[in-house]
Design an enzyme around this catalytic site. Sequence first.
Site, short mmCIF file in Angstrom:
data_model
loop_
_atom_site.label_atom_id
_atom_site.label_comp_id
_atom_site.label_asym_id
_atom_site.label_seq_id
_atom_site.Cartn_x
_atom_site.Cartn_y
_atom_site.Cartn_z
N GLU A 257 0.85 -1.19 0.00
CA GLU A 257 0.00 0.00 0.00
C GLU A 257 0.88 1.25 0.00
O GLU A 257 1.55 1.55 1.01
CB GLU A 257 -0.93 0.01 1.21
CG GLU A 257 -1.87 1.21 1.18
CD GLU A 257 -2.82 1.28 2.36
OE1 GLU A 257 -2.97 0.29 3.07
OE2 GLU A 257 -3.40 2.37 2.56
N LYS B 135 -8.61 -14.93 15.86
CA LYS B 135 -8.78 -14.53 14.46
C LYS B 135 -10.22 -14.22 14.06
O LYS B 135 -10.62 -14.44 12.93
CB LYS B 135 -8.19 -15.61 13.53
CG LYS B 135 -6.74 -15.91 13.82
CD LYS B 135 -6.19 -17.05 13.03
CE LYS B 135 -4.76 -17.32 13.44
NZ LYS B 135 -4.16 -18.46 12.82
N ASP C 117 1.58 -14.12 12.75
CA ASP C 117 0.45 -14.70 12.02
C ASP C 117 -0.45 -13.55 11.55
O ASP C 117 -1.12 -12.91 12.36
CB ASP C 117 -0.32 -15.63 12.96
CG ASP C 117 -1.41 -16.41 12.24
OD1 ASP C 117 -1.83 -15.95 11.16
OD2 ASP C 117 -1.82 -17.46 12.74
N HIS D 116 -2.55 10.39 -1.55
CA HIS D 116 -2.73 9.06 -2.12
C HIS D 116 -2.57 9.08 -3.62
O HIS D 116 -1.98 8.17 -4.21
CB HIS D 116 -4.10 8.46 -1.74
CG HIS D 116 -4.00 7.56 -0.55
ND1 HIS D 116 -3.72 6.22 -0.66
CD2 HIS D 116 -4.11 7.82 0.76
CE1 HIS D 116 -3.66 5.70 0.55
NE2 HIS D 116 -3.91 6.65 1.44
#
Length: 641
Positions: free
Chosen positions: A320, A452, A528, A626
């Site tokens: 990104e 998660k 993770d 951006h």
Amino acid sequence: MNKEKSNSSNVYTWYTSRGCTLALLFLLYKKAFYAFPSPLTPSLLEPFSAAAPSVLAFFTAKMDVRRRPVKRHLQRSLKQQDSGEFLKHNDQAKASDVLPLPLYLTNGLFFTMFFSVMYFLLQRWREKIRTSTPLHVVTFSEMAALVSLLASFIYLLGFFGFDFIKSILRPSPASWIIEDDNMEEDKPVKPCGQALIPHISPTNPTTETEVERKKPPPTFEYNSEENEEIIKKVVAGSIPSYSLESNLGDCKRAAVVRREALERITGKSLAGMPLEGFDYESILGQCCEMPVGYIQIPVGIAGPLLLNGAEFSVPMATTEGCLVASTNRGCKAIYVSGGATCMLLRDGMTRAPVVRFGSAKRAAELKLFLEDPENFDTLAVVFNKSSRFGKLQSIKCAIAGKNLYIRFCCITGDAMGMNMVSKGVQNVLDYLQTDYPDMDVMGISGNYCSDKKPAAVNWIEGRGKSVVCEAVINEEVVKKVLKTTVASLVELNMVKNLTGSAMAGALGGFNAHASNIVSAIYIATGQDPAQNVESSHCITMMEAINDGKDLHVSVTMPSIEVGTVGGGTQLASQAACLNLLGVKGASKEEPGSNARVLATIVAGSVLAGELSLMSAIAAGQLVKSHMKYNRSTRDMTKLAT
Ligand code: ADP
């Protein structure tokens, strides 16, 4: 003369055996203390504990010599323990099961019996030596005492014996640290390079000499003749793709063959995905199955991040645009304002199995048992036996009808800890099954952990490391570096991160983009990435202080799940990033401190990211920047300023 001699040898025997007995008593007593501490025991043990090392050193000096050669064998038994084989032995009935009393009463009873009978016999023995009565002439009371001694000894051996012998054979904590560097304990047994069935390669490893086998594996051409036969078999389905590593004994070659077979089967090209330059051995049995290459993610560096007085260059793996540059700007604002401070509030990984009973009443009974502080120490001993680092901290239960969700929380050293806590949970479940035979274990994870998935339990109770991080950014810096004002930031935080998120019904999402920073650091450091879900829980607070001149900014993150050992952290690139942060591997000084520092770095970086993005939005720069960074003209150098 003879009598004198026999007397002196008797006295000698008496002292020697008494010494040994006392040592044994001490060790058993110490074991018992760990199993069932009482308010008295610490103070009672203190003087013994100080002298213990030298006393024990004497008794165990010989054992040490014998211990070393059996190390391999011992590691094997530890592995068995980890893999659950050991747990099966614990399913066997113990002597303690015989009496219908609570465990601590049974233990108390046998302990008292052992000690008092031993005392009685020693007294009698001394008396006999003094009066020159033959030792083998025993009275009825002595006979009864001997039987009681034997019975209590068998009981105590049955209860503590395995653990006790294990703890003698186990290496000392100092040697653990050295061993941990090699991460031997949980290393998967790699099939690569070992005797493998069946040998399908034309270059059959069994025909190679030892010297040849040690040579680095050759670089294989994608379509080399050597591989062609195997590729055809994989395409035809006569060799399963997943068995290539064990069949070929070479992980790199397995990846080459699998990739070629895949391209032929699908008719699609994987050109662009690199294959060379990766250690496929390092992921076997641990990180990824059936590899065909690897994905490249660029790593950028934000920083220095000045946190708790130390400087960190923070690696962020992301695709990104803007993210690293923006975080870097936040780091600069924090740096020139004097740095950020981060405090750890709590440390503990959780796992919550779900068990079911025939009635809600039975489920409630187990809940009461598990949450009773009186039972905690016993449960902790059972839980902790499968890991040197995992220490049970708390048990919290929730009931849904006949189903009981038991949330175990445990510190896990430098490991993120899911494996560690799961093993401990399994120990307790096996232990409970004896007293609760009607307990049906539905699953080792019942989603009350909660791993998660967005869940209020993590937001409220915390999971992994809970931290709060703050900084004061002065007016000047807000203007010059962040290009906005304190008032605009405070107002935007109120309407966006607090009110806006409340309107959206957010769960732990009272922030601008914590997950951006969390994910990028997680990928770079081998965490993770799926745990980004709860690790990104964050509330960002901004307040004007010093008569509205300066900005107090903080991020509170209750569930940062990170580790510096295990999982992907040992892979070369990820380990390099951990090394850059100074938190690679297990901490030698204080187990767990590397993982805790990493959690603070994550929070500090989130603080920087929040500051910068919020400033960009407040200044109306977001879309502009951006467009500049994501639709690149490729000149990135000006962006960091
Ligand atoms: P996780 O529990 O996060 O899934 P792993 O089980 O893969 O992690 O890795 C943890 C392993 O690392 C355990 O076998 C543990 O004994 C070992 N280890 C070595 N040093 C440490 C340490 N300082 N803290 C925690 N675990 C350690």
